[in-house]
Design a protein around this motif. Structure first.
Motif, PDB file in Angstrom:
ATOM      1  N   ALA A 298      25.043 -34.248 -11.504  1.00 29.22           N
ATOM      2  CA  ALA A 298      24.286 -33.126 -12.059  1.00 29.22           C
ATOM      3  C   ALA A 298      24.999 -31.808 -11.790  1.00 29.22           C
ATOM      4  N   SER A 299      24.853 -30.881 -12.718  1.00 29.57           N
ATOM      5  CA  SER A 299      25.377 -29.530 -12.570  1.00 29.57           C
ATOM      6  C   SER A 299      24.244 -28.659 -12.047  1.00 29.57           C
ATOM      7  N   ILE A 300      24.477 -27.974 -10.919  1.00 26.02           N
ATOM      8  CA  ILE A 300      23.418 -27.215 -10.256  1.00 26.02           C
ATOM      9  C   ILE A 300      23.968 -25.859  -9.843  1.00 26.02           C
ATOM     10  N   SER A 301      23.104 -24.849  -9.864  1.00 30.57           N
ATOM     11  CA  SER A 301      23.530 -23.495  -9.523  1.00 30.57           C
ATOM     12  C   SER A 301      24.145 -23.448  -8.125  1.00 30.57           C
ATOM     13  N   LYS A 302      25.230 -22.717  -8.016  1.00 29.59           N
ATOM     14  CA  LYS A 302      25.857 -22.534  -6.704  1.00 29.59           C
ATOM     15  C   LYS A 302      24.881 -21.913  -5.701  1.00 29.59           C
ATOM     16  N   TYR A 303      23.947 -21.102  -6.216  1.00 28.50           N
ATOM     17  CA  TYR A 303      23.010 -20.404  -5.332  1.00 28.50           C
ATOM     18  C   TYR A 303      21.819 -21.260  -4.937  1.00 28.50           C
ATOM     19  N   ASP A 304      21.811 -22.516  -5.400  1.00 29.15           N
ATOM     20  CA  ASP A 304      20.750 -23.436  -4.990  1.00 29.15           C
ATOM     21  C   ASP A 304      21.191 -24.302  -3.815  1.00 29.15           C
ATOM     22  N   ASN A 305      22.147 -23.795  -3.015  1.00 33.53           N
ATOM     23  CA  ASN A 305      22.490 -24.506  -1.783  1.00 33.53           C
ATOM     24  C   ASN A 305      21.330 -24.390  -0.801  1.00 33.53           C
ATOM     25  N   GLN A 306      21.087 -25.455  -0.042  1.00 27.53           N
ATOM     26  CA  GLN A 306      19.895 -25.531   0.805  1.00 27.53           C
ATOM     27  C   GLN A 306      20.102 -24.770   2.115  1.00 27.53           C
ATOM     28  N   THR A 307      19.679 -23.529   2.129  1.00 23.99           N
ATOM     29  CA  THR A 307      19.702 -22.735   3.357  1.00 23.99           C
ATOM     30  C   THR A 307      18.332 -22.707   4.015  1.00 23.99           C
ATOM     31  N   GLY A 308      17.365 -23.306   3.396  1.00 26.80           N
ATOM     32  CA  GLY A 308      16.007 -23.380   3.926  1.00 26.80           C
ATOM     33  C   GLY A 308      15.131 -24.108   2.937  1.00 26.80           C
ATOM     34  N   GLY A 309      13.888 -24.322   3.293  1.00 29.92           N
ATOM     35  CA  GLY A 309      12.971 -24.999   2.389  1.00 29.92           C
ATOM     36  C   GLY A 309      13.064 -26.503   2.491  1.00 29.92           C
ATOM     37  N   SER A 310      12.363 -27.170   1.616  1.00 27.67           N
ATOM     38  CA  SER A 310      12.247 -28.624   1.691  1.00 27.67           C
ATOM     39  C   SER A 310      13.497 -29.338   1.207  1.00 27.67           C
ATOM     40  N   GLY A 311      14.332 -28.682   0.462  1.00 25.63           N
ATOM     41  CA  GLY A 311      15.523 -29.321  -0.066  1.00 25.63           C
ATOM     42  C   GLY A 311      15.347 -29.880  -1.451  1.00 25.63           C
ATOM     43  N   VAL A 312      14.112 -29.897  -1.962  1.00 23.83           N
ATOM     44  CA  VAL A 312      13.883 -30.406  -3.313  1.00 23.83           C
ATOM     45  C   VAL A 312      14.553 -29.470  -4.317  1.00 23.83           C
TER      46      VAL A 312
END
Length: 710
Positions: A298-312
């Protein structure tokens, strides 16, 4: 008992919670759960009144197992992102069977059992702890003042009165002022919020707020990196010249040479810098704002790296060579080596865990992503993960890179063990070992899924920021050179011949013998050449270049073995055969004779002269008395002068001549000299029936005389 753990989801999870007590900003361990089976979790909370920027300092949660002291840190989590007041971070064991435990991120820091310690640090300074570092309590931490308290099969929550951490990691635990409230096994309703009570309301974290200003780094919370190498000027012929021009006795020597090349100029990245590196290395060729996830594609935004949150809906950093297999600590170079780190969906990363790679499509289940198949297969019975076809070659070449880069030769710098790719799935008992499988399946994948432009660009980008390269991407032919032979695809197959070498079973020292290879053939009309070498210790000496080798056996002091190798070549390929030959020692013997008087009266002298037939040049002689009363004697070469000693009765004196040749081999022969006892003057043996009768006759006058005197 240690159990097989899942791979760490490296980003932290910030979970909603409420906490009504005002306190100064402080990061504290607020909940510890050691429940049934795999149900384990630990919670960290901000008990202060302002945000904590975790990226501004090095915040780490470190496991110290089985009494390990400060010098032996175990599995480690580095915290990232921003933690608001009253909010919590949760890490859980990936194999948890109760859904309530699956809050936050899976982490190997939850490898703890009841006898381990967990320490929270800021810039390597202790700011809180659970358990006593450096001590193994046996099975659990207990409180003599509270029979209900235990670190096994319990949920423990920090009491509401506690607002700051316990900064003395080596102090007794839980100490005289026990800070922990106790709950029954598998209680998980307090995960996600600090305090002694269960969390209330919706604790699902909201989406992180969009930045009010444009991002300055390549991803959320990331820094812009400074290049350390220029891919545009890279020259493969120069970079790998020591290998391309070298000669190596075997694949292991070649692999060692490659390791030296790719270790040079390798700059160790920080784990935070890996985020940025991946945004460059794994950029979507069709969208420069996105990265490609390795297992989903999948192609995903670079800014959607998991720095917090549930990771979904986020991506994190997947260690393709699972970090628990040899390098669980961030300080180890393999932990942050971008050549094997790839963007991955958080959930798929957790599903892959730390399983080995293997062919398990037929035995495992397909892993789903957003309800659709991914082409990845997981066999939970054998702990086997088979990635989708499009990245199988990528995975293989990353594993081969790690196996080659970390040969255990620069351990002092890299803090890395010798990583070994093995041709099998590793066992649960080997979870912490620096091993991963399955080598020859990976080899097959590398041949089926060739290097493509995406992988080449990735190699260039990692080189740009890390300074070294993956040789199996630059020079794919090296895969076969290094791993082909062990996987049944030898790049240098030996010459196939028929027939054997004819040799004698043994040969006597000094005798001539032949080793005959003339019966060996390699097909009709094939001309063969021969190279005979004798092996002595570590040295090889050329002794012949014809099919038949004629030699003379050397002199040996004891039975010995001669070792030879015969290399047979047809001009393009060759084969080697080994030959051993027993050489039998012939004991040194000579013919010895003695002349001279060998029957003497006591104190009489004689000269004994020996003769030795065909004595070799350099022979020496020595005499010694071996039995009988010690006599006076002198000896010169073959001449012995003896004076007989006084003796009480007739006896034999035995003298031995030892003949020693120039090779220090000896032969001995003895001669006996009989010495006769001489009777005292004036004494005559009386007549009678024997010695006893004579003795009685002499005694009778004495007895009669004594009676008359009486």
């Amino acid at each position: 008992m240690r159990i097989k753990m899942s791979a760490v989801a490296t980003a932290t999870a910030i979970v909603l919670g409420t906490f009504s007590t005002a306190a100064s900003a402080n990061l504290v361990i607020t909940e510890y759960i050691e429940g049934s089976a795999y149900n384990k979790a630990i919670e960290i909370s901000n008990l202060g009144s302002s945000d904590i920027n975790l990226d501004a300092n090095a915040y780490k949660l470190i496991l110290f197992a089985n009494g390990a002291d400060a010098s032996k840190p175990g599995n480690t989590e580095t915290l990232t992102g921003t933690l608001a007041p009253g909010k919590s971070i949760v890490f859980h064991y990936a194999g948890a069977t109760i859904d309530a435990f699956k809050l936050g991120s899976a982490s190997t820091v939850t490898y703890f059992n009841g006898d381990d310690a967990v320490v929270l640090t800021k810039n390597d300074v202790v700011i809180d702890r659970f358990g006593k570092r450096g001590e193994d309590p046996g099975t659990e931490w207990k409180d003599p003042n509270n029979a209900d308290f235990s670190s096994v099969n319990k949920t423990l929550r920090r009491k509401a009165s506690v607002t700051t951490g316990d900064t003395v990691a080596e102090a007794d635990f839980p100490g005289t002022n026990n800070q922990w409230a106790v709950f029954v096994i598998d209680t998980a309703d307090g995960l996600g919020c600090p305090g002694e009570k269960a969390c209330t309301g919706d604790v699902t974290p909201p989406e992180p707020p969009k930045p009010s200003e444009p991002e300055t780094g390549p991803c959320t919370g990331c820094e812009t990196l400074t290049p350390v190498a220029d891919p545009a000027t890279f020259n493969s012929e120069i970079y790998y010249s020591d290998v391309l021009s070298g000669e190596f006795a075997n694949a292991e020597e070649l692999k060692n040479a490659l390791s030296v090349i790719i270790a040079k100029n390798h700059k160790q990245l920080t784990y935070k810098q890996v985020w940025s590196t991946l945004t460059y290395a794994d950029q979507d060729p069709a969208n420069d704002k996105n990265v490609i996830e390795i297992y989903t594609g999948a192609s995903i935004s670079k800014y959607d790296n998991q720095t917090g949150g549930s990771g979904v809906g986020k991506w994190n950093r997947e260690h393709v060579w699972a970090k628990s297999h040899g390098f669980p600590n961030e300080s180890q170079w393999g932990y942050t080596d971008a050549h094997h780190l790839r963007p991955s969906d958080v959930g798929i990363n957790t599903a892959r865990s730390n399983n080995d790679f293997g062919a398990c499509k037929d035995t495992g289940e397909e892993v789903l992503f957003n309800g659709a198949g991914t082409g990845n297969y997981l066999d939970k019975t054998t702990d086997c993960w088979e990635p989708r076809d499009k990245v199988k070659g990528d995975v293989a070449r990353m594993i081969m890179y790690m196996d080659t880069r970390y040969q255990g030769t620069d351990t002092a710098m890299t803090q890395m063990p010798d990583l070994v790719a093995v041709d099998r799935l590793t066992t649960t008992a080997e979870d912490d070992a620096p091993l991963i499988g399955t080598l020859c399946t990976l080899y097959e994948w590398s041949q089926l899924d060739a290097v493509d432009s995406y992988e080449q660009n990735r190699n260039n980008q990692v080189y740009k920021y890390q300074g070294n390269r993956n040789p199996f991407i630059d020079r794919p032919e090296l895969v076969k050179e290094v791993y082909g032979a062990v996987c049944g695809d030898d790049p240098n197959p030996g010459l196939v011949v028929e027939g054997d070498i004819v040799t004698p079973e043994s040969v006597t020292e000094g005798a001539a013998y032949t080793l005959d290879a003339s019966a060996i053939k390699a097909g009709e009309g094939v001309t063969l050449t021969y190279k005979w070498e004798q092996i002595v210790g570590e040295e090889k000496t050329l002794v012949g270049n014809q099919a038949i080798l004629s030699l003379t056996a050397p002199k040996v002091k004891a039975d010995d073995t001669l070792n030879f190798t015969l290399t047979i070549s047809n001009g393009t390929s060759e084969t080697t055969k080994a030959v051993s030959l027993s050489v039998m020692n012939v004991p040194f013997m000579v013919e010895v004779g003695f002349a001279g008087n060998t029957k003497l009266a006591e104190e009489q002298s004689t000269t004994i002269t020996a003769t030795v037939a065909d004595a070799p040049v350099g022979t020496t002689y020595s005499w010694k008395q071996v039995s009988g009363t010690t006599a006076k004697f002198t000896a010169t070469d073959l001449k012995l002068d003896v004076t007989a000693p006084k003796v009480d009765i007739n006896q034999s004196l035995v003298f031995e001549l030892t003949v020693t040749n120039a090779d220090k081999e000896s032969f001995s022969k003895s001669v006996s000299i009989e010495v006769l006892n001489t009777e005292d003057a004036g004494w005559t043996k009386p007549d009678g029936a024997g010695s006893l009768g004579g003795f009685i006759t002499l005694l009778l006058p004495l007895i009669w005389l004594r009676r008359r005197q009486g």
